[in-house]
Design a protein around this motif. Structure first.
Motif, PDB file in Angstrom:
ATOM      1  N   TYR A  43       0.963   4.217  -2.751  1.00 30.05           N
ATOM      2  CA  TYR A  43       0.874   5.650  -2.449  1.00 30.05           C
ATOM      3  C   TYR A  43       2.041   6.401  -3.075  1.00 30.05           C
ATOM      4  O   TYR A  43       1.869   7.486  -3.632  1.00 30.05           O
ATOM      5  CB  TYR A  43       0.876   5.878  -0.938  1.00 30.05           C
ATOM      6  N   ARG A  44       3.219   5.834  -2.969  1.00 27.59           N
ATOM      7  CA  ARG A  44       4.401   6.493  -3.535  1.00 27.59           C
ATOM      8  C   ARG A  44       4.259   6.650  -5.038  1.00 27.59           C
ATOM      9  O   ARG A  44       4.568   7.705  -5.600  1.00 27.59           O
ATOM     10  CB  ARG A  44       5.656   5.686  -3.184  1.00 27.59           C
TER      11      ARG A  44
ATOM     12  N   ARG B 297       1.600  10.279  -3.457  1.00 26.50           N
ATOM     13  CA  ARG B 297       1.032  10.566  -2.122  1.00 26.50           C
ATOM     14  C   ARG B 297       2.130  10.304  -1.086  1.00 26.50           C
ATOM     15  O   ARG B 297       2.099   9.348  -0.328  1.00 26.50           O
ATOM     16  CB  ARG B 297      -0.211   9.708  -1.902  1.00 26.50           C
ATOM     17  N   TRP B 298       3.142  11.192  -1.102  1.00 29.37           N
ATOM     18  CA  TRP B 298       4.379  10.996  -0.364  1.00 29.37           C
ATOM     19  C   TRP B 298       4.174  10.891   1.140  1.00 29.37           C
ATOM     20  O   TRP B 298       4.785  10.031   1.785  1.00 29.37           O
ATOM     21  CB  TRP B 298       5.376  12.118  -0.676  1.00 29.37           C
ATOM     22  N   ASP B 299       3.361  11.752   1.709  1.00 31.76           N
ATOM     23  CA  ASP B 299       3.184  11.741   3.164  1.00 31.76           C
ATOM     24  C   ASP B 299       2.540  10.446   3.637  1.00 31.76           C
ATOM     25  O   ASP B 299       2.950   9.867   4.654  1.00 31.76           O
ATOM     26  CB  ASP B 299       2.350  12.948   3.619  1.00 31.76           C
ATOM     27  N   GLU B 300       1.544   9.978   2.893  1.00 32.70           N
ATOM     28  CA  GLU B 300       0.890   8.718   3.262  1.00 32.70           C
ATOM     29  C   GLU B 300       1.852   7.536   3.102  1.00 32.70           C
ATOM     30  O   GLU B 300       1.896   6.637   3.948  1.00 32.70           O
ATOM     31  CB  GLU B 300      -0.358   8.509   2.403  1.00 32.70           C
ATOM     32  N   ALA B 301       2.637   7.567   2.028  1.00 31.28           N
ATOM     33  CA  ALA B 301       3.621   6.506   1.805  1.00 31.28           C
ATOM     34  C   ALA B 301       4.657   6.506   2.921  1.00 31.28           C
ATOM     35  O   ALA B 301       4.988   5.450   3.479  1.00 31.28           O
ATOM     36  CB  ALA B 301       4.299   6.693   0.448  1.00 31.28           C
TER      37      ALA B 301
ATOM     38  N   GLN C 265       1.636   6.977  -6.667  1.00 23.67           N
ATOM     39  CA  GLN C 265       0.595   7.981  -6.935  1.00 23.67           C
ATOM     40  C   GLN C 265       1.026   9.385  -6.521  1.00 23.67           C
ATOM     41  O   GLN C 265       0.268  10.338  -6.665  1.00 23.67           O
ATOM     42  CB  GLN C 265      -0.690   7.613  -6.188  1.00 23.67           C
TER      43      GLN C 265
ATOM     44  N   LEU D 277       0.832  -1.197   0.000  1.00 21.33           N
ATOM     45  CA  LEU D 277       0.000   0.000   0.000  1.00 21.33           C
ATOM     46  C   LEU D 277       0.874   1.257   0.000  1.00 21.33           C
ATOM     47  O   LEU D 277       0.598   2.213  -0.734  1.00 21.33           O
ATOM     48  CB  LEU D 277      -0.935   0.004   1.211  1.00 21.33           C
ATOM     49  N   ALA D 278       1.948   1.237   0.785  1.00 20.31           N
ATOM     50  CA  ALA D 278       2.863   2.383   0.821  1.00 20.31           C
ATOM     51  C   ALA D 278       3.491   2.608  -0.551  1.00 20.31           C
ATOM     52  O   ALA D 278       3.612   3.752  -1.005  1.00 20.31           O
ATOM     53  CB  ALA D 278       3.938   2.161   1.880  1.00 20.31           C
TER      54      ALA D 278
ATOM     55  N   THR E  38      11.418   6.957  -0.916  1.00 18.49           N
ATOM     56  CA  THR E  38      10.312   7.890  -0.709  1.00 18.49           C
ATOM     57  C   THR E  38      10.856   9.251  -0.288  1.00 18.49           C
ATOM     58  O   THR E  38      10.433  10.283  -0.802  1.00 18.49           O
ATOM     59  CB  THR E  38       9.328   7.350   0.353  1.00 18.49           C
TER      60      THR E  38
END
Length: 170
Positions: free
Chosen positions: A8-9, A13-17, A11, A4-5, A49
């Motif tokens: 996110y990366r 979505r750095w903070d979530e990753a 996509q 999932l991380a 990341t």
């Protein structure tokens, strides 16, 4: 969690990753230990990341450590081409950023020589090992543990080529 991380990366979505990768790394260290290959992969993923978030950048020592760690994992799994590509890249950047005689640069040089040896590319392995040994003697001294490791590695390369007299001289 790691998949999932990574999603996110990909996509952006750095903070979530980052949040998931930090959690994943902490769990891996606790469950598997700090040097387990899965822990090192998690460490590398987090480093990538951070690199993408411009926290470190592609030439930051932490990024280079992550790259070298991933190359080590590829070596351990017999994925020689991937290990070589990554270690060559790491070595080139370390030479430029840290200098040719920095201990991390010398470690990358030794790692690449080891990859070449495992691929049967003895001339290339030997060339790097001789260069590495000369630099380590000059920088660290002839009795430093890393220098002694370089002597052992070069002797092993000579031995594998049937050059026992040269190996013995070391």
């Amino acid at each position: 969690m790691n998949i999932l991380a990574l999603a996110y990366r990909e996509q952006g979505r750095w903070d979530e990753a980052e949040k998931l990768q930090v959690q994943n790394l902490e769990i891996r260290k606790r469950v598997s230990g700090p040097e387990h290959p899965d822990t090192l992969v998690s460490m590398n993923n987090l480093a990538l990341t951070y690199e993408n978030k411009d926290v470190f950048g592609p030439e930051h020592p932490a990024t280079l450590t992550g790259m070298s760690n991933l190359a080590s994992i590829f070596r351990e799994r017999g994925r020689w081409d991937e290990a070589e590509k990554l270690e060559v890249q790491t070595l080139e950047i370390r030479k430029r950023v840290l200098g040719p005689e920095h201990p991390d640069t010398l470690r990358s040089m030794q790692n690449l020589a080891w990859i070449y040896g495992n691929q049967g590319r003895w001339d290339e392995a030997e060339q790097l090992q001789v260069q590495n040994l000369e630099m380590r003697k000059r920088v660290l001294g002839p009795e430093h543990p890393d220098t002694l490791t370089s002597i052992n590695n070069l002797a092993s390369t000579y031995e594998k080529q049937g050059r026992l007299i040269e190996a013995e001289k070391l």
